[in-house]
Design an enzyme around this catalytic site. Structure first.
Site, short mmCIF file in Angstrom:
data_model
loop_
_atom_site.label_atom_id
_atom_site.label_comp_id
_atom_site.label_asym_id
_atom_site.label_seq_id
_atom_site.Cartn_x
_atom_site.Cartn_y
_atom_site.Cartn_z
N TRP A 184 75.81 85.16 -31.70
CA TRP A 184 76.76 84.22 -32.31
C TRP A 184 76.15 83.69 -33.60
CZ3 TRP A 184 76.06 79.06 -33.60
CH2 TRP A 184 77.18 78.42 -34.12
N GLU A 225 80.17 87.02 -30.01
CA GLU A 225 80.93 85.81 -29.66
C GLU A 225 81.64 85.25 -30.89
OE1 GLU A 225 79.96 81.28 -28.02
OE2 GLU A 225 78.39 82.80 -28.12
N LYS A 227 84.40 82.50 -32.91
CA LYS A 227 84.67 81.06 -32.95
C LYS A 227 85.77 80.81 -33.97
CE LYS A 227 82.28 76.62 -32.91
NZ LYS A 227 80.97 75.94 -32.90
N ASP A 258 84.13 82.23 -25.55
CA ASP A 258 83.69 80.88 -25.22
C ASP A 258 84.93 80.00 -25.10
OD1 ASP A 258 82.90 78.04 -25.83
OD2 ASP A 258 80.90 78.92 -25.96
N HIS A 261 85.95 77.93 -28.15
CA HIS A 261 85.96 78.56 -29.47
C HIS A 261 87.33 79.04 -29.92
CE1 HIS A 261 81.37 79.47 -29.85
NE2 HIS A 261 81.64 78.21 -29.54
N HIS A 285 81.48 82.34 -21.95
CA HIS A 285 80.72 81.11 -21.99
C HIS A 285 81.70 80.01 -21.58
CE1 HIS A 285 77.04 81.97 -24.79
NE2 HIS A 285 76.93 82.52 -23.59
N ASP A 293 85.42 71.87 -30.02
CA ASP A 293 84.36 72.56 -29.31
C ASP A 293 83.20 71.60 -29.05
OD1 ASP A 293 82.75 74.57 -28.22
OD2 ASP A 293 81.90 75.06 -30.16
N ASP A 295 81.60 71.02 -26.06
CA ASP A 295 80.62 71.45 -25.06
C ASP A 295 80.32 70.39 -24.01
OD1 ASP A 295 80.03 74.18 -25.86
OD2 ASP A 295 79.17 73.31 -27.67
N ASP A 325 77.88 77.19 -21.05
CA ASP A 325 77.41 76.77 -22.37
C ASP A 325 77.90 75.36 -22.66
OD1 ASP A 325 76.44 76.53 -24.90
OD2 ASP A 325 77.72 78.04 -25.81
#
Length: 418
Positions: A184, A225, A227, A258, A261, A285, A293, A295, A325
């Site tokens: 990524w 990955e 985004k 993800d 993302h 993820h 995003d 997390d 993640d």
């Protein structure tokens, strides 16, 4: 009633749909979640010359006791893993290399810098996954790396990515479990770009050089990955979903999705069935975006349950590689790992206890009344009793009992760290 008696009673509710609950628990134990090491130290890593977090990466909060070195991080992971049922994998970034105080540039990292991790994983019977760290570095300070106009900078990150793939191959050989090495990058622009094609053409060329190096897929699987945007890349992201899906398909590598993302109105659960039709394997993820995003720690919410349902009802437990993640520095970090991973496993259990074939039959028949009614009734079925028995059977704390263990660990270990 004790836990076993509750389990035997709860089984009856699911067995009337033809669900073999004992087999469900056997199958669940085979699922390996890739648990991300960076929750334990707020994505700091252990490079001798550390750089501040950059590339849209931010860990908010200052909860005491974060791991200051690899030994502490492994010790914290040991504690978290003792509270999570099953045998899993640990996901590392390149910044977790151990170089014995020597400054090693990222394009010079080697398998020997991860020997301690491999020895620990062997002892604990764990697999390891890997990621090149293409952020938080002077050569990523302007937000561009593999798509940078400067060839020297691109070449540096190409070398780093190739070195990372070789480390992934080393993990797979040593541990007998295929490593997933995920790439990524934060590349993008804060404001509207005047050239969208150029950066993507440079990224494509960089990636082609990285993946031209032969790595044995028996030991290492590559994935990329995407985004939608990031901090400092609000207007344009080079590695978009469309870019990476096409690149992965053309170059026979995995796409990694993800959950944070994509646009806030998009959900990964809806994308899985489409991707599974055209891909033998996928990688995830799983985190929890809050407005963006961010997390956050994974909770047992509707989207997590839908992701698990899509994996299970499409018979894709061996095709979807599940990684986590998230990184929350505002709460106890061992608790964060435990909450998030237990919830991911719990969501899979919930999906495996769902009469998916019957619900599909109702849909195909146009029987939407019974479909909705049953889906709603299942929400209050005694899955918790099945989960508690699964935890007891795997010798991990049942229910909220793990919280006491985390508090004791904090008092005896974390509180002594400055």
């Amino acid at each position: 009633m004790n836990i076993k008696e509750r389990y035997l009673e709860a089984k009856k509710d699911y067995e009337k749909f033809g669900i073999n609950v004992d087999k469900v628990l056997e199958d669940l134990k085979k699922v390996k979640i890739s648990i991300h090491c960076w929750q334990g130290d707020d994505v700091t890593g252990f490079e001798v010359s550390q750089s501040e977090l950059s590339g849209g990466i931010a860990a908010t909060g200052n909860y005491p006791g974060k791991a200051r070195n690899a030994e502490e991080l492994r010790k914290d992971l040991d504690k978290a893993l003792s509270l999570i049922p099953g045998k899993h994998k640990v996901n590392l970034h390149a910044i977790y290399a151990e170089t014995n105080g020597e400054v090693i540039e990222r394009d010079e990292i080697k398998p020997e810098h991860f020997e301690n991790w491999v020895n620990w994983a062997k002892e604990k019977e764990l697999g390891l996954d890997f990621n090149p760290t293409i952020f938080s570095h002077p050569k990523a300070c302007d937000g561009l790396t593999l798509s940078h106009p400067n060839k020297d900078i691109r070449d540096f990150w190409i070398r780093h990515s190739i070195a990372s793939r070789k480390i992934g191959e080393y993990f797979g050989k040593e541990l007998g479990q295929t490593c997933v090495t995920n790439l990524w990058i934060p590349d993008g622009y804060k404001d509207i770009p005047s050239d969208r094609l150029g950066p993507r053409a440079r990224l494509k060329d960089s990636l082609e050089q990285i993946y031209a190096v032969d790595i044995n897929k028996k030991y290492n699987l590559d994935c990329v990955e995407s985004k939608v945007f990031g901090i400092g890349a609000e207007s344009y992201t080079v590695g978009s979903s469309e870019f990476y899906i096409n690149f992965a398909a053309r170059n026979n590598i995995l796409s990694l999705m993800d959950t944070g993302h994509y646009h806030p109105t998009e959900v990964v659960s809806d994308k899985l069935s489409a991707m599974l039709l055209f891909n033998e394997k996928l990688a995830l993820h799983v985190s929890r975006p809050v407005r963006w995003d961010s997390d956050h720690v994974v909770i047992f919410d509707d989207e997590l349950k839908e992701i698990a349902k899509e994996i299970v009802r499409n018979d894709a437990l061996d095709r979807v590689i599940i990684g986590l993640d998230f990184f929350d520095a505002s709460i106890n970090r061992i608790a964060a790992w435990t909450i998030g991973t237990r919830n991911m496993i719990k969501a899979l259990l919930s999906a495996m206890l769902t009469p998916n074939e019957l619900l599909k039959k109702y849909q195909d028949e146009g029987n939407f009344t019974e479909r909705l009614a049953l889906m709603e009734e299942l929400k209050t079925y005694p899955m918790g009793d099945i989960w508690n028995y699964y935890c007891e059977k795997n010798n991990v704390p049942v229910g909220e009992a793990w919280i006491k263990e985390v508090k004791e660990y904090e008092e005896n270990e974390l509180s002594k760290r400055n």
